[in-house]
Structure formats: structure tokens, C-alpha cells
Design an enzyme around this catalytic site. Sequence first.
Site, short mmCIF file in Angstrom:
data_model
loop_
_atom_site.label_atom_id
_atom_site.label_comp_id
_atom_site.label_asym_id
_atom_site.label_seq_id
_atom_site.Cartn_x
_atom_site.Cartn_y
_atom_site.Cartn_z
N GLY B 39 16.61 5.67 -12.40
CA GLY B 39 16.12 5.36 -13.74
C GLY B 39 17.21 5.19 -14.78
CB CYS B 248 -10.08 -13.23 -6.70
SG CYS B 248 -9.28 -14.79 -6.25
CB CYS B 251 -9.57 -14.27 -1.97
SG CYS B 251 -8.93 -12.96 -3.03
CB CYS B 273 -5.25 -13.39 -6.43
SG CYS B 273 -6.54 -12.44 -5.65
CB CYS B 279 -5.06 -15.22 -3.35
SG CYS B 279 -6.66 -15.91 -3.82
#
Lengths: 200, 301, 366
Positions: B39, B248, B251, B273, B279
Site C-alpha cells: 500500500g 446483463c 448473458c 457486462c 460475458c
Amino acid sequence: MTIQITPAAGFDDPVQQSQQAFRALLDAMARPGRVTTVETETGHPDGLAPALAAALLTLADLDTPVWLGPGFDTDAMRSWLRFHSGAPLAVRPDQAVFALLDAAQMPALETFSYGTDEAPERGATLLIQVPGLTGVDAMTWKGPGIKDSISMPLCGVDQSIWRQRAALSIEFPRGIDLYLGCGRDLVALPRSTAISIEGA
Amino acid sequence: MKQAYETSATLAGYNFAFLDEQTKRMLRRAILKAVAIPGYQVPFGSREMPLPYGWGTGGMQVTAAVIGAKDVLKVIDQGADDTTNAVSIRRFFVRMTNVATTEKTREATLIQTRHRVPETPLSEGQILVYQVPIPEPLRWLEPRETETRKMHALSEYGVMHVKLYEDIAQHGHISTAYDYPVLVNGRYLMRCSPIPKFDTPKLHMNPALQLFGAGREKRIYAVPPYTEVKPLDFEDHPFEIERWPEDCALCGAHDSFLDEVILDDKGGRMFVCSDTDYCGERREAGHTGRMSAPYKAEAAE
Amino acid sequence: MYVAVKGGETAIGNAHQLLAEDRRGDPSVPELSVAQIREQLSGSVDRVMTEGSVYDPDLAALALKQSRGDQVEAIFLLRAYRTTLPRLAVSLPIETGSMKVSRRISSCFKDMPGGQLLGPTFDYTHRLIDFALEAESTPQAEGKGQLADHLPQVVDLLNAEGLIERELPDADDAAVGDLTREPLMFPAGRDIRLQNLARADEGYLLALGYSTQRGYAKSHPFVGEIRSGEVAVEIDIPELGFAVDIGDITVTECQMVNQFMGSKSEPPKFTRGYGLAFGYAERKAMAMSLVDRALRAEELGEDITAPAQDAEFVLYHADNVEASGFVQHLKLPHHVDFQAELTLVRTMRAEIAAANADVELAEAAQ
């Protein structure tokens, strides 16, 4: 009479081999305690583990003073390092970006730079040659890169050094990062790992 | 002293992966320190790349330092492999390294991304490289680097809590939809590059190594595998991800980040998506949405 | 049925083809040669070399041709090329005191040893469009102006009286920093600041320099000296034990003289701001020297009140390759983040509407 020392070989194909060695070093640093093998072939001075030789060839250069610890401060080592990397040799351990050390002759960890709270990346990286990376488990390591925890042997490093390292966690983000090397294998111990020593 | 011989040239006149070996060493050292201090933003000597700053030069430098001949590279922008900048960056690495590329998340060893984390869970051994425009999570609250550097050194993150709290007081919500601030391993406040909030939980305890490169701002940072990444929140206002009113349209996925596509000027729209590989994989497996035709493999570009 | 847009690679290829045609313009008009650009658009070439940080007029001219005259784009091309070049040697500092001078002026003195030398300048031209140039005729050249050697620098004349600060190398003999190898960190020393300003966008420096003349920073500048001309570049060759001249470059140097009131430890004296650019780039060198002086506020114990004195602000935003990239990256798709914001805004609006509806219901029930 002068003795001409021909340095030992390094990488044949520095571009590809240093990339391969780097990935091993990166994998190891990302997964403390896991034994990683440096697959790429490399020349190395007698007595230096190929894994640590590859680490130096991959990471050291003109910008990184290297300190050669007791046992490694030899003509053969110096000429090999200077020839392949151009790295200046640190006169004092606290100047070192990298230090090459022998497990049996470890100086106190506090002799190296821990970096500062504002620039912790200046903490040194120690490359420690150890007699083995296996043995009786004597420590528990925990932290980033380790799922749950991992048990580790002392790897031939004196318990007093491990105690110094365990106590260093409180200084985080200041600290030092270690690679333990034996043959072609190495294990990394970044400063983010908390270690506890059994019976200590 | 021996110069580093650059023997593995691909495109004539350029070193493997474009950068010279000294630059790669500098980047590699920075990456290792970034992994060792999860980080924390490690400053590095960013180079001018042949693509503009802000277009992925940080991610590209990280990728160039990491990539090897055996890697299989995937590049996405907004989750998609076929967005223009993803195409351009992928093409650059093919020219400079000749590595294999893929659009399949599962097959990739190295994924460079802008703004998304793939929906398909990553595995050990994969590396995800994020392109980061502004690495400093405190930048909108404190424009001075000298100040934010001190704040990180002292873990002085109160201003961020105050900002989030003021959001709640004013709007009833934390008004941060992307680039949500997280605390890494309980120590460093980190910006996850501008991924939507939806993707933030994916950083937590991920088996893959995540590297972040900010070229213009000259910083590299990292989240190692299996690392705690916690979004800042409050007990009475826990962190939540966004949801959509629909699945979606192609899909039928209800667990993926959806792009809204405007279909006409009368308010007609559909949701699909954002992750094109995810997808496609679902459609290939026989999933359908309300606007999909039966799946057939699309011709390659 | 909806089909997602595919074919990014084809679209990119087509766009590049269109750009190539656009760059060429009308094919019935003869194509510009790189030599023509180098010789006849030297103002652009000089700027591209300066901000691109490479002294190579041919390469800068080629970059300008490739960018169809877009200077910032040409600077970017040069910079991206520069990063791939090996660093063979580091030159010794150039000696502008030994410059073969083609232009040299000072606003501090009416005359001085060596005299004022106007040289090639737009100064005192009347900015009237010269329609004679339309005819593509070559104006009669009077031959190159004389070059004067070893003219003393005006600031050195002031030095004799101790009236101006001396600029001496750091006592610790520390290596000069290099922004192309290391990131900018603060506090930034003057070496780093000057390197940043030398590479900085001319328009940006001009505006900042201008602001110091209008009260945004306490500045009372005089042009100590501006000189343009050729200087030798030398490199030390350790094996030979002496320095070798590897060629001449044309530079413009500006020494700006500023008043300084003095402090407890120092009597009042003049201070300097410094500017240096490749080629004949006087505006850039002058603006740079104003900003350099403004950035010395902290060192000289002056109050920091103006943008031009704020090192973080000035240095972080000076580079036009960085700035242009980041401003223009807004063109890239951001629809994922936009979608995240849309979703949030809709949620927040729905909650407010629901709350308002509850209030209305409650009011109606009363």
C-alpha cells in the site's frame, strides 16, 4: 607481481535471464516463506549460491551500493560484482542498498538502514546465504502474501538474529527485507511479515 | 565495466519490452519494495513512454519490467479487451516483446487493466497491473505532496474519515462511487486506481499479486496476495457496492458490473457486462439475456 | 438485438491513415523537407529541442514534420526517443563566458565592455505582415553577423564590487540531480528546479514569469544580460586525462538581476535569476529566469505569497508532456466510473423523492 583475477561468469543473456530471475524474486517476495527456485543458469563466484548471484546480477547496478559481509569480502567476489554490475561497494553496512551475508557470520540487523517513516523504501535488502531452507519448524510467519500462517525452520540463522527481526515489526514501515538463499532456492521475508519464535 | 548487452531485441532498434536494462532494474527494485511495504507508494524514476502520460504509462512501465517471453498477456480498459487504448497497449507489447496475448482472464499470466478488476476470480501465479492516474488517496483533500507524505508517515488519516462522514451528513450517503479509499493491511491508506466501488472487495485477500503503476506521478505500489484490503466505512454506514435494476441483456449475469448503453433518444437503454471476456464465456456456456441472439463465436477482429 | 462495437484495431489503423493524409495536406503542394524546417522554422526547432531536452536540430525538425507543426506533440516525440538513448558520457558544464556571441544585451548599463550587440532579433521590428515574403523570394542576406569571443559577463562586472551574489558550486560537491532518472521530490534543490524549468512549457513559464511582474511575488527584475551564441561542449575522458571538445551548440542565456534588501547577516545586494535554453529562445530564457528567482523565496527568507514562488505548484505542473497527456486522457473511455456515479446519483435521488413523498403523505393525512 600482480595477480590478474578473471571474474567468474554472469548471465549469458542478461535481458532474458534477469527477467526470469526477477520473476522468481518477485514471486518469493509476494509469498513470504515459500521456497522459490531460480531456474535460470548463471555463473557465480565459488562459494556464492546461484540464487543469490542471480539476485545481485538482476538488481544491483551503479545506483546501488552493495556491502559484502564477512566471508564474502574477497577479491573474487568484489571483481565479479564490479565487473558484471558496476555496483559501488559500500564501505559501511548502513550505506548498503543490498548486503550479501553469510548466515553463520551475521552482523546485528541494526547495522543496516531501516529507511525512514517518510521513505521506508530506503530500508536495506539483505541477501543471506544459508546452509538449508528446511529443517525443524521453529517459527511462525504471518502477514501479507501468506494465507493464514506458515511454519519455518531457523535456516541456520542464529536465533538472536531472528529475535532482532521479530522485534523490528514495531518499526514498520521502517525495516529491512531479507532473501535467504541456498543453492538455486530462495525464500523472502519482507518487513511486513510478523514472525514469532517458538519458545521465545 | 561491462555494459549490459541487450541481446534480445524484438522490434529492430529497441530492447525487449522497450525499456533499457538499467531502467528495468530501477523499476524492479521499486516493485520489490512496493510488495514488501503493501500500500505504500514507492517513488521511481518514471520514463517517457511512447504513449502519453495519463494513458497507462505507469502500468506499461510495470508491465515492461515484469514481462517475459513466456508470459501470456491480457490488456483491458473499462473491462473490455477491444477498447481502443487496450488494443493500442496490447499491440505495443506484442511489437516490443512478441509475447502471446489472450482475451481470456483464466489463460493470462499477466493482465494490465484500466478501471476494472476482471469478474473471473484470479488465481495464484497471476499478476494484475493497474494503470493509475493519481496514486495519492488524500490528494483531493490535500494537494501538497510534502503534506500527504507526512500524513502517510504518521498514519494520519482523520481527514478522510471526516470527508466520508460529511458526505453522510450532507447526502445520507458516502458520495464516492469509484476510487474508494481502502486501508491495506491495517496500515496504508491506498487508492485502488479509479475502479468502481463494485470491484473494491475483489482486492481483499486476492490470491493474485496486484501491482499499481502511476507514470506521470512516478509512483509504484502493490497489494501482495492474501492481503487485507478494507474499504473505509462506518458501523452505521457500512461499505456497499452498487446494484443494477436489470441483468446483463446479453448473458443474463446479475453478479457483474454492467455498462449502460443508450439505444435511442427516447430513454431506451440496455445493460451489458463491462467485462467482455466474462460475458462471452457465459454466453458460450449457454446463458442468455433478454436481448441476446443465440451464441455464435464472433469473428476475430 | 444489440452488437457491441468491435474492431478497435481497424479503427486505430484508419485513424492513423487519415492523420498521415492530413499531415501531407494537398499533394499538389510540394512536400516540406526536414532541412527546410530546420533552416526556416528555427524558432519552432529551438523550442522543440529545449523542451524535448535533446540538442539535435535535424531530429527536432523531423519531429515537427511528423507532428505537422504541433510543437507539444513534437516535444513528446523527442522525449520518447530520448529515453531510449544510451548515456555515453556526462559533459562538463558549458562555459557561457567563452561563448561566440551573436547577440548580447543588458538593460542595466548603457554601455559596457564589449558593447551591446543586437544580433538577430525581432526587437524593434514593426510587426507588419511582410507580404513580400509571400513571393517565396530569398531576401538578400548580409552575411552572418560577426561573432564576438570572450565578452565579459555583465554580472561579473557587478561582482567586482560585491554588489551581486556570487554563484558558487555547493560546498559539499554533491552530484547534480537528474529529473530524467529520479522522480521530483521536495524540497527540490536549485539544480532540480532549473532542470525542471528548462524543460518546462514556454507558455506556462511566460505566464508565471509575467505574474511576478504584476505583484504576484516581490520582484524587481532587470535584465543583467541576455546572450545568445555558440558554446563548446566538452567531455572529460579519464583515460586521456583531459577534456575533449565534442561540438558546439547554440544557446540563449539570461541573467536576471533582482534587488534584495539584505538580512541581519548580509548587507543589501543584488540576487540573480537564471534562464538557459537551446537555440534562440529568448522569451523562454527570460521567463525561466523570472520564475527561478521567484522560487528562491524560501532560500532568501522572503514571504511565499504567490503562485510563482510555490515550488510544488510550479514544478509539478510545468511539464507539457505530462500535462498534455493527463488533460487529454479525459478522451479515453471512462464509462465504468461514469456508470458508478450514475448509479449512485440515481439511488440518492430516489431516496430523496421517497422521503419527500412520505412528507407529502404525512401532510395530506393531517
